[in-house]
Design a protein around this motif. Sequence first.
Motif: not given
Length: 543
Positions: A196-198, A222-226, A228-232
Amino acid sequence: MYQVLYRKWRPKAFAEVTGQQHVTKTLLHELQSDRIAHAYLFTGSRGTGKTTCAKILAKAVNCLHPVNGDPCNQCEICTGIDDGSILDVVEIDAASNNGVDNIRDLREEATFTPTAAKYRVYIIDEVHMLSIGAFNALLKTLEEPPAHVLFILATTEVHKLPATILSRCQRFDFKRIAPEDMSKRLHYVAQQEGIDLTEDGAMLISRIADGALRDALSLLDQCAGQGGRVDEKAVTAAAGLAGREHLFILSKAVRTNDVPLALEVVDQLHSASRDMARVCEELINHYRHLMLIRSMEDASRYIVCSSQELDQLKEEASQYTMPAILHALSVLGRVLDHMPSVANRRVEMETALVRLCNPQLDGSNEALVRRMEKLESAMRSGRLTPSTQTSGTAVSHQPEAQKEHLESETVAENNIYQPVKETTAVPTKKKPSQQAVQPVPLTCWPEVLSELSQTAKPLHGVLDGSAAYEAGNRILIDAPNPLAKILINEAEHRDALRQAIQNQTGRRYGLGPYRREENSDHQDPMAALEKKLDALGIPMDKK
């Protein structure tokens, strides 16, 4: 085993390569027309597709069933190159195989025909790392290789390659990938991977990657590994960057000279384990945005941010002057250069912000220009006017030049333009011995200015067109630029001026301003002429 995104989604056809159409179009036409060169050179910054295009080209020239120049990616040759089972395509890291012996081994292997493919392809990555001897050993083979050999050289520093290598290769320059193109690719990969990339998250990743798609995919991974939603917000946390609000607060603190606020923000960032070098880079980028907005009507093309942030930047830029922005860029740039070699990066960042909030603590030319611009702006707006009197002080009407001779040396040392308070008294006739010394021009003043051009350049600039007069044990300065008074009142510039005068005259003088005598009885020449014409009865036509 999990495969990282930049490897999993590495393009397998020229059409999938992002942002390098000028390269892929030419290579496809050469493949379709069978005009393949014997040596290619791919140059450009990291993560722009050099190695990817080299591997696609190696598959395309050996593919059993090419499709309009692209490899089919299904035949045994294409699949063998992908999994590394075809030994006719060799990828060499020149950083670790940079000696003459390595190139000699390559030359010996090149004489043998391919075992399975049509061409034996050598992909030499980071070719600029080869030694001079290795380059010389490669020259002959690179110029006239066997018909079954193809060389593909890749480098990020093409300026380090010898001209003899450059002249033997067909060169392609890879550009940094535009943020818009990179954002589209990130959305495509995220959609395929179920991430889920904004939009604001994709644009921030593109801005951080700085034209390198590989870096952008690594950060997305790296962000997807956290989860949830990948936002700013998620990208900011994953990349260890200062959030936007911190940058705006810091720039406001610099603009309003609020040192406590700036140091408080640095403390918060340090407590959150933010890297001070990254914070400095972001702040430099922030001031770059302000500079672009102040320099052109529409800077949105050159600033990667949301429309809401662009409005904030425009509002902030409207309250900044260009000298203040350039001063901030200069100070932060020097600090960023020093950070790798300092023990405490936080102290370096705090010192920079203190200097930015207090330009008088910075002796650079940018700081001086910023201060001068502020003074000129205040004078133009009427908030500051040059004054030779102090309110509530009665000044005698004796000639100004004589009054300067009666001022004390102590006043001259501390502030040469501070007026002397005098009480109103009944004028008394002075004895000849009490008369002030008549000022005489200082003949060595040009030499003094010449010396100041080397020791105190800002002071030399504001003294342009000035003159000096010797009056007893004082030097009276006649400067048309009002900023000269302000600079000379500062201890650093006053000492430099006195030292330059002493070097030329051999004497230590006090300093003071020279004011020309004003004759109260002086009459306007036109008024006198009009009076004479009236007496003669001659009318005078006034226009």
